[in-house]
Write a protein that holds these residues in place. Structure first.
Motif, PDB file in Angstrom:
ATOM      1  N   UNK A   1      35.881  55.706  39.325  1.00 16.23           N
ATOM      2  CA  UNK A   1      35.250  55.471  38.029  1.00 16.23           C
ATOM      3  C   UNK A   1      35.546  54.101  37.443  1.00 16.23           C
ATOM      4  N   UNK A   2      36.752  53.564  37.677  1.00 16.65           N
ATOM      5  CA  UNK A   2      37.142  52.363  36.946  1.00 16.65           C
ATOM      6  C   UNK A   2      37.374  51.117  37.790  1.00 16.65           C
ATOM      7  N   UNK A   3      37.752  51.260  39.054  1.00 17.51           N
ATOM      8  CA  UNK A   3      38.109  50.083  39.852  1.00 17.51           C
ATOM      9  C   UNK A   3      37.037  49.732  40.878  1.00 17.51           C
TER      10      UNK A   3
ATOM     11  N   UNK B   1      32.750  44.343  39.488  1.00 13.23           N
ATOM     12  CA  UNK B   1      32.024  43.294  40.213  1.00 13.23           C
ATOM     13  C   UNK B   1      32.961  42.434  41.063  1.00 13.23           C
ATOM     14  N   UNK B   2      34.070  42.008  40.497  1.00 11.63           N
ATOM     15  CA  UNK B   2      35.000  41.150  41.230  1.00 11.63           C
ATOM     16  C   UNK B   2      35.549  41.861  42.465  1.00 11.63           C
ATOM     17  N   UNK B   3      35.794  43.156  42.355  1.00 11.02           N
ATOM     18  CA  UNK B   3      36.274  43.948  43.490  1.00 11.02           C
ATOM     19  C   UNK B   3      35.165  44.074  44.534  1.00 11.02           C
ATOM     20  N   UNK B   4      33.959  44.387  44.073  1.00  9.61           N
ATOM     21  CA  UNK B   4      32.831  44.501  44.991  1.00  9.61           C
ATOM     22  C   UNK B   4      32.537  43.200  45.714  1.00  9.61           C
ATOM     23  N   UNK B   5      32.567  42.097  44.983  1.00  7.25           N
ATOM     24  CA  UNK B   5      32.293  40.797  45.609  1.00  7.25           C
ATOM     25  C   UNK B   5      33.246  40.531  46.765  1.00  7.25           C
ATOM     26  N   UNK B   6      34.515  40.820  46.562  1.00  8.45           N
ATOM     27  CA  UNK B   6      35.505  40.562  47.612  1.00  8.45           C
ATOM     28  C   UNK B   6      35.394  41.573  48.760  1.00  8.45           C
ATOM     29  N   UNK B   7      35.391  42.843  48.421  1.00  8.05           N
ATOM     30  CA  UNK B   7      35.398  43.878  49.457  1.00  8.05           C
ATOM     31  C   UNK B   7      34.101  43.886  50.265  1.00  8.05           C
ATOM     32  N   UNK B   8      32.971  43.653  49.634  1.00  5.91           N
ATOM     33  CA  UNK B   8      31.697  43.648  50.355  1.00  5.91           C
ATOM     34  C   UNK B   8      31.608  42.461  51.315  1.00  5.91           C
ATOM     35  N   UNK B   9      32.322  41.397  51.003  1.00  7.97           N
ATOM     36  CA  UNK B   9      32.312  40.209  51.862  1.00  7.97           C
ATOM     37  C   UNK B   9      33.186  40.384  53.101  1.00  7.97           C
ATOM     38  N   UNK B  10      34.327  41.051  52.941  1.00  8.20           N
ATOM     39  CA  UNK B  10      35.314  41.089  54.021  1.00  8.20           C
ATOM     40  C   UNK B  10      35.500  42.434  54.714  1.00  8.20           C
ATOM     41  N   UNK B  11      34.935  43.500  54.158  1.00  7.74           N
ATOM     42  CA  UNK B  11      35.167  44.824  54.725  1.00  7.74           C
ATOM     43  C   UNK B  11      33.879  45.635  54.824  1.00  7.74           C
ATOM     44  N   UNK B  12      33.843  46.537  55.788  1.00  6.16           N
ATOM     45  CA  UNK B  12      32.865  47.616  55.804  1.00  6.16           C
ATOM     46  C   UNK B  12      33.623  48.784  55.180  1.00  6.16           C
ATOM     47  N   UNK B  13      33.123  49.275  54.059  1.00  9.88           N
ATOM     48  CA  UNK B  13      33.857  50.279  53.286  1.00  9.88           C
ATOM     49  C   UNK B  13      33.267  51.669  53.466  1.00  9.88           C
ATOM     50  N   UNK B  14      34.164  52.636  53.541  1.00  8.82           N
ATOM     51  CA  UNK B  14      33.764  54.029  53.701  1.00  8.82           C
ATOM     52  C   UNK B  14      34.785  54.893  52.963  1.00  8.82           C
ATOM     53  N   UNK B  15      34.346  56.062  52.525  1.00  6.36           N
ATOM     54  CA  UNK B  15      35.291  56.984  51.882  1.00  6.36           C
ATOM     55  C   UNK B  15      35.100  58.374  52.465  1.00  6.36           C
ATOM     56  N   UNK B  16      36.222  59.041  52.643  1.00  3.76           N
ATOM     57  CA  UNK B  16      36.209  60.381  53.217  1.00  3.76           C
ATOM     58  C   UNK B  16      37.101  61.313  52.406  1.00  3.76           C
TER      59      UNK B  16
ATOM     60  N   UNK C   1      45.510  51.982  41.994  1.00  2.00           N
ATOM     61  CA  UNK C   1      45.719  50.543  41.839  1.00  2.00           C
ATOM     62  C   UNK C   1      44.734  50.001  40.811  1.00  2.00           C
ATOM     63  N   UNK C   2      45.199  49.124  39.948  1.00  2.00           N
ATOM     64  CA  UNK C   2      44.299  48.395  39.058  1.00  2.00           C
ATOM     65  C   UNK C   2      43.531  47.383  39.902  1.00  2.00           C
ATOM     66  N   UNK C   3      42.461  46.813  39.341  1.00  2.84           N
ATOM     67  CA  UNK C   3      41.610  45.919  40.139  1.00  2.84           C
ATOM     68  C   UNK C   3      42.382  44.728  40.710  1.00  2.84           C
ATOM     69  N   UNK C   4      43.297  44.143  39.935  1.00  3.22           N
ATOM     70  CA  UNK C   4      44.070  42.994  40.427  1.00  3.22           C
ATOM     71  C   UNK C   4      44.953  43.406  41.608  1.00  3.22           C
ATOM     72  N   UNK C   5      45.530  44.599  41.515  1.00  2.00           N
ATOM     73  CA  UNK C   5      46.377  45.104  42.591  1.00  2.00           C
ATOM     74  C   UNK C   5      45.554  45.375  43.851  1.00  2.00           C
ATOM     75  N   UNK C   6      44.372  45.975  43.670  1.00  2.00           N
ATOM     76  CA  UNK C   6      43.512  46.270  44.820  1.00  2.00           C
ATOM     77  C   UNK C   6      43.061  44.982  45.494  1.00  2.00           C
ATOM     78  N   UNK C   7      42.708  43.981  44.711  1.00  2.00           N
ATOM     79  CA  UNK C   7      42.322  42.687  45.285  1.00  2.00           C
ATOM     80  C   UNK C   7      43.476  42.068  46.061  1.00  2.00           C
ATOM     81  N   UNK C   8      44.689  42.149  45.524  1.00  2.00           N
ATOM     82  CA  UNK C   8      45.867  41.605  46.217  1.00  2.00           C
ATOM     83  C   UNK C   8      46.107  42.326  47.543  1.00  2.00           C
TER      84      UNK C   8
END
Length: 138
Positions: free
Chosen positions: A64-66, A70-85, A126-133
């Motif tokens: 819901x929150x992290x 946008x900043x998280x999406x920009x980074x993760x979409x560039x460097x990872x293929x993301x999936x959730x299970x 993790x907060x967004x800054x922590x997840x980005x780190x």
């Protein structure tokens, strides 16, 4: 006239809400593990796995929150293929759970598609800054 305005305003909000949801992490809709590995290999990206359960409060808070940030999406979409299970319900989640012995939720895995081994792992909210780190460490 007032009714028409309310309807148009509601439609605009729905459209904007839909666009806002697209700015965060884009998780694969086809969560078949073989397809995820194939895509990550062809795009030369790591796989980011959100390991969650339906009853996990911190898991829901991440979603819901992290993850929508946008900043998280920009980074993760560039460097990872993301999936959730869901580690208790999704067949791929159950297999990953057994293989990597997930004991806390949420657990976030970064997996090399060539070896299918975890290169980085963290758990808990993790907060967004922590997840980005963490993403940059991976």
């Amino acid at each position: 006239m007032k009714y028409v305005f309310i309807v148009l305003f509601s439609v605009c909000l729905l459209v904007l809400e839909g666009k806002a949801q697209n700015v965060g992490i884009r998780f694969e809709e086809n969560s078949d593990w073989r397809q995820v590995v194939k895509k990550a290999t062809s795009e030369k990206k790591l796989i980011f796995v959100d390991c969650y359960t339906s009853w996990c409060g911190p898991c829901k808070r991440l979603v819901q929150t992290v993850f929508p940030e946008k900043v998280v999406g920009d980074y993760f979409n560039k460097y990872f293929v993301s999936v959730k299970y869901d580690m208790e319900k999704d067949s791929a989640g159950i297999l990953l759970n057994k293989k990597h012995q997930i004991t806390a939720y949420p657990t976030l895995l970064f997996i090399d598609p060539a070896t299918e081994e975890v290169v980085h792992k963290t758990f808990g909210f993790l907060e967004k800054e922590q997840l980005l780190a963490v993403g940059k460490q991976a």
